[in-house]
Design a protein around this motif. Structure first.
Motif, PDB file in Angstrom:
ATOM      1  N   THR A  73       5.122  -2.863   6.507  1.00 47.60           N
ATOM      2  CA  THR A  73       4.390  -1.497   6.440  1.00 47.60           C
ATOM      3  C   THR A  73       3.235  -1.478   5.513  1.00 47.60           C
ATOM      4  OG1 THR A  73       5.475   0.240   6.623  1.00 47.60           O
ATOM      5  CG2 THR A  73       3.341   0.754   6.361  1.00 47.60           C
ATOM      6  N   TRP A  74       1.931  -1.911   6.185  1.00 50.42           N
ATOM      7  CA  TRP A  74       0.965  -2.595   5.074  1.00 50.42           C
ATOM      8  C   TRP A  74       0.447  -1.468   4.188  1.00 50.42           C
ATOM      9  CZ3 TRP A  74       0.227  -8.295   5.117  1.00 50.42           C
ATOM     10  CH2 TRP A  74      -0.691  -8.509   3.896  1.00 50.42           C
ATOM     11  N   CYS A  75       0.823  -0.946   3.243  1.00 51.25           N
ATOM     12  CA  CYS A  75       0.130   0.116   2.811  1.00 51.25           C
ATOM     13  C   CYS A  75      -0.193  -0.305   1.698  1.00 51.25           C
ATOM     14  CB  CYS A  75       1.410   0.978   1.433  1.00 51.25           C
ATOM     15  SG  CYS A  75       4.032   0.923   2.112  1.00 51.25           S
ATOM     16  N   PHE A  76      -1.909   1.573   1.801  1.00 54.45           N
ATOM     17  CA  PHE A  76      -2.469   1.792   1.407  1.00 54.45           C
ATOM     18  C   PHE A  76      -3.000   3.305   0.129  1.00 54.45           C
ATOM     19  CE2 PHE A  76      -4.004   2.961   5.627  1.00 54.45           C
ATOM     20  CZ  PHE A  76      -4.285   3.937   5.074  1.00 54.45           C
ATOM     21  N   ALA A  77      -3.513   3.152  -0.825  1.00 53.42           N
ATOM     22  CA  ALA A  77      -3.706   4.299  -1.354  1.00 53.42           C
ATOM     23  C   ALA A  77      -5.166   5.098  -1.298  1.00 53.42           C
ATOM     24  CB  ALA A  77      -3.644   3.705  -2.973  1.00 53.42           C
ATOM     25  N   MET A  78      -4.826   6.433  -0.960  1.00 52.04           N
ATOM     26  CA  MET A  78      -6.342   6.903  -1.023  1.00 52.04           C
ATOM     27  C   MET A  78      -6.483   8.131  -1.931  1.00 52.04           C
ATOM     28  SD  MET A  78      -5.798   7.728   3.435  1.00 52.04           S
ATOM     29  CE  MET A  78      -4.674   9.367   3.969  1.00 52.04           C
TER      30      MET A  78
END
Length: 543
Positions: A216-221
């Motif tokens: 999973t290529w996570c990201f913050a938002m």
């Protein structure tokens, strides 16, 4: 600017990989007086905790039992950092078990930069004295092997054409993908085993070394109400918009329908952006997880209600959801691995674009254009994590392989507990044997684990004499990896590896000797206990 790093180094111990297991192994050896070189391919040490944007996945008892003294030191350091440097409100500052993100996935969810700061602080005294050298943006490219011994490892520094070679009598593979196992031709396995190979009831009928858990290529938002932060339409969006992964039971991946449960029950989720929830009312006990889960608070890392008014205009949350579980192919061991890495990134960007433009809102509207990537949190220009979240790597062929029937509640029964290991070097637990869908289209199975032990034999390679694993590359199966890959277990594996190396270096022994001797194993266990490492659970402890 040219590097000034010496091109050849010699040290007492080389730790290849700066994730939690590598840090724990290094810290243990450093506190035992050894000199250490630790390398890390990204700019941040910390692995899944930092560069992969995955806050601590802890078990529900972690505040009182089932964690080593050094892991508690890390968790305490994170909370103390918030109390010292962040403008918490009075209720949050005075809460003994502060959860800065008020996430329901874990009792301690936090900004990855705080985790990085605490990890760096733990190691800084040894860096300052010269006992520890950390080489970031440095990846292994070859290994020099003589018989059953790895004598040196050569590294490439990103942006520098001149390699670095580090030689050491002791080497730890703490890489996220078990890279050293491949480079040094150390016996290992990948992917899934067959039922015939392991005897595991939930194993497949056939083995497939390329069937690995999703990455999973996570990201913050966060969310800026009234603003439009819609990203450019991702190149692969048209594909992912209608894609129905084989394990999703006919559901589109870009939807609020989760993959069905193992018994076929449908499961859903919802997104409630910046709800004015009570952060102290979050339930982190996964036994109470409803069929429809809320995603905004799932891996939230900054709950604005914990801070003084005006500190945060929005919560900050990490997107590590079913929607961006990438299952189209493995990211190592195949010629098109780079294409799958790109595919994982495209999937995550497609998730964000769908959320911004097409996702159904609870109020009947469509999309949240105010959802905004947070590159500052990720430490990257594009806002995606520095590296994908890795759930499964190469695993050593070990003297002991842990199998499902040794830890599974469903197989062993409610009252039996996990199989006791006389050579235990640590403990672990999680709510599930957490198997995500794999790259061959199969839905992950596993069930629930009893609180379990980490056997020394799972850390001992069948042949190599001076190399130890320190993370998810120990002797587990495709199934049991789902319990032994979580943050506190990885930390304990690294601590056990570091303690074993320190003992062997002091006494002129090899890990195999310790494993094969009841007396020497007992000496190792005594050292672990003295350092605050629990080796067993209280009698009668169950899931």
């Amino acid at each position: 600017m040219p590097r000034t790093t010496p091109r050849e180094r010699r040290t007492d111990a080389l730790v290849v990989g700066g994730g939690l297991g590598g840090i724990s192994a290094a810290l243990t050896m450093l506190r035992n007086g050894m000199n250490v070189v630790m390398t890390e391919p990204t700019r941040w040490i910390g692995g899944q905790l930092t560069s992969q944007l995955v806050p601590l996945d802890d078990h529900r008892r972690v505040e009182s039992i089932g964690a080593s003294a050094t892991y508690r030191e890390l968790r305490r350091g994170i909370r103390d950092y918030y109390r010292t440097w962040f403008p918490l409100n009075a209720a949050a500052a005075g809460h003994d078990t502060l959860n800065p993100g008020a996430a329901w996935v874990s009792p301690l969810s936090h900004d990855p930069r705080v985790g990085l700061s605490v990890l760096e602080a733990l190691l800084m005294p040894f860096q300052a004295s010269g006992q520890l050298t950390i080489l970031t943006e440095t990846e292994p490219v070859s290994a020099q092997v003589a018989g059953d011994v790895v004598e040196a490892v050569t590294f490439r520094l990103i942006g520098d054409d001149d390699p670095i070679t580090v030689s050491a009598p002791w080497v730890v593979d703490a890489t996220e993908l078990g890279d050293l196992l491949d480079l040094a031709d150390i016996e290992h396995v990948t992917g899934r085993e067959s039922k015939e190979m392991t005897g595991e009831p939930d194993a497949a009928d056939t083995a497939d070394p390329l069937d690995m858990q999703s990455v999973t290529w996570c990201f913050a938002m966060d969310h800026r109400a009234g603003e439009d932060h819609t990203i450019d339409r991702p190149a692969d969006y048209d594909f992912y918009r209608t894609w129905e992964p084989p394990a999703w039971g006919g559901n589109r991946i870009l939807s609020f329908n989760r993959p069905p449960a193992n018994d076929g029950r449908p499961r859903g989720c919802k997104l409630v952006v910046n709800d004015d929830d009570d952060p102290f009312a979050i339930d982190t006990d996964h036994r109470n997880m409803p069929p429809t889960v809320e995603l905004w608070t799932y891996r939230r890392i900054s709950a604005r209600q914990h801070f003084q008014p005006g500190t945060f205009d929005s919560d900050v949350t990490i997107v590590n959801w079913h929607m961006n579980d990438y299952t189209r192919g493995p990211i190592f061991g195949v010629p098109d691995a780079a294409d799958h890495l790109r595919g994982a990134r495209q999937l995550s960007l497609s998730v964000l674009y769908w959320l911004q433009t097409e996702a159904p809102r609870p109020d009947g509207g469509t999309g949240w254009p105010g959802l905004r990537l947070r590159p500052d949190v990720a430490g990257t220009r594009d806002g995606l994590a520095m590296a994908p979240y890795i759930r499964e790597s190469r695993r050593i062929q070990a003297r002991k392989t842990i199998v499902q029937q040794e830890i599974s509640l469903e197989i062993r029964g409610e009252d039996a507990g996990a199989e006791p290991f006389a050579d235990s070097v640590g403990v672990g637990h999680y709510f599930w044997i957490d198997q995500h869908a794999g790259t061959a289209g199969r839905k992950g199975k596993g069930g629930r684990p009893h609180p379990f032990q980490i056997p020394l034999g799972a850390l001992i390679p069948v042949r190599m004499r001076n190399v130890l694993p320190a993370c998810k590359n120990i002797g587990t199966t495709h199934i049991t990896n789902g319990s032994y890959r979580l943050h506190p277990v990885e930390w304990s594996i690294g601590e056990a590896a570091g303690t074993l190396i320190a003992l062997c270096a002091r006494d002129g022994r090899e890990p195999h000797e310790v494993y094969e001797s009841e007396a020497l194993t007992g000496e190792l266990q005594a050292q672990l206990r003295a350092a605050g490492v629990p080796l067993e659970w209280p009698a009668g402890m169950r899931w």
